[in-house]
Design a protein around this motif. Structure first.
Motif, PDB file in Angstrom:
ATOM      1  N   SER A   1       0.846  -1.201   0.000  1.00 53.26           N
ATOM      2  CA  SER A   1       0.000   0.000   0.000  1.00 53.26           C
ATOM      3  C   SER A   1       0.875   1.242   0.000  1.00 53.26           C
ATOM      4  N   ASP A   2       0.495   2.219  -0.801  1.00 54.38           N
ATOM      5  CA  ASP A   2       1.102   3.559  -0.820  1.00 54.38           C
ATOM      6  C   ASP A   2       2.620   3.578  -1.019  1.00 54.38           C
ATOM      7  N   GLY A   3       3.127   2.651  -1.830  1.00 58.43           N
ATOM      8  CA  GLY A   3       4.564   2.629  -2.082  1.00 58.43           C
ATOM      9  C   GLY A   3       5.063   3.883  -2.772  1.00 58.43           C
ATOM     10  N   HIS A   4       4.195   4.535  -3.545  1.00 61.67           N
ATOM     11  CA  HIS A   4       4.586   5.722  -4.303  1.00 61.67           C
ATOM     12  C   HIS A   4       4.942   6.922  -3.420  1.00 61.67           C
ATOM     13  N   GLN A   5       4.505   6.902  -2.158  1.00 56.53           N
ATOM     14  CA  GLN A   5       4.778   8.043  -1.280  1.00 56.53           C
ATOM     15  C   GLN A   5       5.714   7.694  -0.127  1.00 56.53           C
ATOM     16  N   ALA A   6       6.221   6.479  -0.112  1.00 54.97           N
ATOM     17  CA  ALA A   6       7.093   6.034   0.982  1.00 54.97           C
ATOM     18  C   ALA A   6       8.543   6.380   0.688  1.00 54.97           C
ATOM     19  N   LEU A   7       9.241   6.886   1.698  1.00 51.09           N
ATOM     20  CA  LEU A   7      10.663   7.191   1.575  1.00 51.09           C
ATOM     21  C   LEU A   7      11.485   5.909   1.666  1.00 51.09           C
ATOM     22  N   THR A   8      12.498   5.801   0.815  1.00 50.66           N
ATOM     23  CA  THR A   8      13.455   4.713   0.943  1.00 50.66           C
ATOM     24  C   THR A   8      14.351   4.976   2.146  1.00 50.66           C
ATOM     25  N   GLY A   9      15.182   4.001   2.507  1.00 52.53           N
ATOM     26  CA  GLY A   9      16.105   4.197   3.617  1.00 52.53           C
ATOM     27  C   GLY A   9      17.019   5.397   3.424  1.00 52.53           C
ATOM     28  N   PRO A  10      17.707   5.502   2.276  1.00 55.06           N
ATOM     29  CA  PRO A  10      18.571   6.675   2.054  1.00 55.06           C
ATOM     30  C   PRO A  10      17.796   7.992   2.058  1.00 55.06           C
ATOM     31  N   MET A  11      16.573   7.991   1.555  1.00 54.66           N
ATOM     32  CA  MET A  11      15.770   9.217   1.556  1.00 54.66           C
ATOM     33  C   MET A  11      15.373   9.608   2.969  1.00 54.66           C
ATOM     34  N   PHE A  12      15.108   8.612   3.826  1.00 51.87           N
ATOM     35  CA  PHE A  12      14.768   8.937   5.217  1.00 51.87           C
ATOM     36  C   PHE A  12      15.980   9.559   5.923  1.00 51.87           C
ATOM     37  N   GLU A  13      17.164   9.023   5.655  1.00 51.88           N
ATOM     38  CA  GLU A  13      18.377   9.608   6.220  1.00 51.88           C
ATOM     39  C   GLU A  13      18.550  11.047   5.726  1.00 51.88           C
ATOM     40  N   GLN A  14      18.288  11.274   4.445  1.00 51.58           N
ATOM     41  CA  GLN A  14      18.366  12.621   3.882  1.00 51.58           C
ATOM     42  C   GLN A  14      17.360  13.554   4.549  1.00 51.58           C
ATOM     43  N   LEU A  15      16.152  13.048   4.765  1.00 43.29           N
ATOM     44  CA  LEU A  15      15.116  13.834   5.442  1.00 43.29           C
ATOM     45  C   LEU A  15      15.618  14.333   6.790  1.00 43.29           C
ATOM     46  N   MET A  16      16.175  13.452   7.588  1.00 44.05           N
ATOM     47  CA  MET A  16      16.599  13.827   8.932  1.00 44.05           C
ATOM     48  C   MET A  16      17.746  14.839   8.895  1.00 44.05           C
ATOM     49  N   GLN A  17      18.623  14.710   7.918  1.00 42.76           N
ATOM     50  CA  GLN A  17      19.723  15.662   7.785  1.00 42.76           C
ATOM     51  C   GLN A  17      19.217  17.042   7.361  1.00 42.76           C
ATOM     52  N   GLU A  18      18.273  17.062   6.412  1.00 40.47           N
ATOM     53  CA  GLU A  18      17.771  18.338   5.902  1.00 40.47           C
ATOM     54  C   GLU A  18      16.808  19.017   6.868  1.00 40.47           C
ATOM     55  N   LEU A  19      16.200  18.239   7.749  1.00 41.51           N
ATOM     56  CA  LEU A  19      15.276  18.810   8.727  1.00 41.51           C
ATOM     57  C   LEU A  19      15.992  19.651   9.778  1.00 41.51           C
ATOM     58  N   LYS A  20      17.178  19.225  10.148  1.00 41.76           N
ATOM     59  CA  LYS A  20      17.851  19.785  11.320  1.00 41.76           C
ATOM     60  C   LYS A  20      17.925  21.315  11.326  1.00 41.76           C
ATOM     61  N   PRO A  21      18.419  21.979  10.260  1.00 38.59           N
ATOM     62  CA  PRO A  21      18.499  23.447  10.338  1.00 38.59           C
ATOM     63  C   PRO A  21      17.131  24.128  10.447  1.00 38.59           C
ATOM     64  N   PHE A  22      16.108  23.536   9.859  1.00 33.83           N
ATOM     65  CA  PHE A  22      14.764  24.125   9.931  1.00 33.83           C
ATOM     66  C   PHE A  22      14.186  23.962  11.337  1.00 33.83           C
ATOM     67  N   VAL A  23      14.427  22.810  11.929  1.00 35.62           N
ATOM     68  CA  VAL A  23      13.979  22.559  13.303  1.00 35.62           C
ATOM     69  C   VAL A  23      14.678  23.528  14.265  1.00 35.62           C
ATOM     70  N   GLU A  24      15.973  23.691  14.089  1.00 35.23           N
ATOM     71  CA  GLU A  24      16.748  24.583  14.964  1.00 35.23           C
ATOM     72  C   GLU A  24      16.322  26.039  14.778  1.00 35.23           C
ATOM     73  N   ALA A  25      16.023  26.418  13.536  1.00 32.57           N
ATOM     74  CA  ALA A  25      15.580  27.789  13.277  1.00 32.57           C
ATOM     75  C   ALA A  25      14.242  28.074  13.951  1.00 32.57           C
ATOM     76  N   ALA A  26      13.437  27.026  14.137  1.00 29.78           N
ATOM     77  CA  ALA A  26      12.148  27.166  14.811  1.00 29.78           C
ATOM     78  C   ALA A  26      12.279  27.073  16.328  1.00 29.78           C
ATOM     79  N   GLY A  27      13.521  26.972  16.821  1.00 29.84           N
ATOM     80  CA  GLY A  27      13.760  26.950  18.270  1.00 29.84           C
ATOM     81  C   GLY A  27      13.582  25.600  18.918  1.00 29.84           C
ATOM     82  N   ARG A  28      13.731  24.520  18.133  1.00 26.97           N
ATOM     83  CA  ARG A  28      13.584  23.167  18.668  1.00 26.97           C
ATOM     84  C   ARG A  28      14.824  22.343  18.369  1.00 26.97           C
ATOM     85  N   THR A  29      14.801  21.110  18.855  1.00 26.35           N
ATOM     86  CA  THR A  29      15.879  20.152  18.546  1.00 26.35           C
ATOM     87  C   THR A  29      15.254  18.862  18.046  1.00 26.35           C
ATOM     88  N   LEU A  30      16.024  18.131  17.269  1.00 25.86           N
ATOM     89  CA  LEU A  30      15.570  16.821  16.794  1.00 25.86           C
ATOM     90  C   LEU A  30      15.899  15.748  17.827  1.00 25.86           C
TER      91      LEU A  30
END
Length: 337
Positions: A308-337
């Motif tokens: 189900s819903d394979g077209h919208q699921a992140l692969t393992g490398p994409m999930f790692e990329q997500l977490m790396q790219e999230l960090k500066p946006f999370v920090e800019a919003a005054g939070r931590t991952l």
């Protein structure tokens, strides 16, 4: 109605007012703060007015709550609610990432993706054991066996679990196996189910309905809260509009608005909000920037074989990329991952 007591008011004086509210057939709320005590009274506004609570010498002011949703309203509780399940927390200073497959398909599949998302910083594991599908011929989930696999993943990896409950009869068994009950978009206004999960006291992740207004979402949360369960996480997962380029229209306006109107934590589901794998990461960044308390995303190590819903699921490398790219946006919003 909110009743703000003067700074020197005592607990005994607060109890006197609470008793009067209760005797009038209304629902009393006791909310002691650092500087003063705040009381609440829920019920018929006409009865409330007849109590003349503003005449008490230790009452500073009385103001009505004009919205239909009372207990989830930020006027009742100024500070943000933090919802905890297992060792995960949603709300507060940390940005929570909940991740996992759309459907639990096998032990091998679930454990493999759980290990990946945990390694890269997910605080909880999502996975559907019961799947509400538009077509009756699509995969409907593993049912109780899927719940057992989620429980096993929790036991082995220490990841608390989130899974969707579809009907009242499933609530008890799901409470036995998972840490947080998800109310899907199709069930947001299933009031019997809302009451049942409210009575269960189990943390609830409540998704916005496909065509629901923000007020309807908050009133759905009010049903759960009124049944005795304050542990509610709201989820913006996209709404149905005239646009067909994406699966849904992810309403990030709603996130900022909800953070002003309610003390409940708000997460975003960019997987269902877009239905496009390549859009999940940029919309996750946007969710962090607009003030969301977290995201819930779908991940599958082999999306081509997903049931189900394979077209919208992140692969393992994409999930790692997500977490790396999230960090500066999370920090800019005054939070931590």
């Amino acid at each position: 109605m909110i009743i703000v007591l003067k700074p020197n008011a005592t607990e005994e004086q607060a109890k006197e007012i609470l008793s009067r509210i209760d005797n009038a057939g209304l629902k009393p709320l006791y909310m002691p703060g650092v500087e003063r005590i705040v009381l609440g009274a829920l019920g018929d506004e006409r009865v409330l007015q007849q109590l003349h609570l503003d005449a008490y010498p230790y009452v500073e002011n009385v103001k009505p709550i004009l919205t239909k949703y009372k207990m989830v309203n930020r006027e009742v509780q100024a500070h943000d609610t933090v919802v905890r399940f297992g060792n995960a927390a949603v709300g507060g200073d940390k940005f929570a990432v909940i991740a996992g497959p759309c459907s639990v398909e096998s032990e091998e599949q679930l454990m493999a993706v759980a290990e990946v998302v945990k390694k890269h910083g997910a605080v909880a594991l999502r996975g559907g054991a019961y799947k509400p599908r538009t077509s009756p011929y699509d995969f409907q989930g593993m049912g109780i066996e899927g719940l057992k696999l989620l429980h096993k993943a929790n036991q082995q990896l220490g990841l608390p679990t989130v899974s969707e409950v579809m009907e009242v009869g499933q609530v008890d068994s799901m409470c036995e196996y998972v840490d947080c009950l998800q109310i899907g978009a199709r069930n947001m206004q299933n009031y019997a189910l809302l009451k049942a999960v409210g009575e269960s006291k189990k943390p609830v992740l409540l998704k916005r309905g496909l065509s629901a207004t923000i007020e309807e979402l908050l009133l759905a949360a009010e049903y759960i809260y009124d049944a005795g369960n304050p542990n509610i996480i709201l989820c913006e997962r996209g709404i149905r509009t005239y646009e067909t380029a994406t699966r849904n229209t992810l309403d990030l306006n709603a996130v900022a608005y909800l953070k002003q109107r309610t003390h409940l934590p708000v997460v975003v589901d960019p997987s269902h909000g877009t239905g496009v794998r390549e859009l999940v990461i940029p919309l996750s960044r946007a969710a962090a920037a607009v003030g969301a308390d977290g995201i819930i995303v779908e991940s599958h190590l082999n999306p081509c074989e997903a049931l189900s819903d394979g077209h919208q699921a992140l692969t393992g490398p994409m999930f790692e990329q997500l977490m790396q790219e999230l960090k500066p946006f999370v920090e800019a919003a005054g939070r931590t991952l």
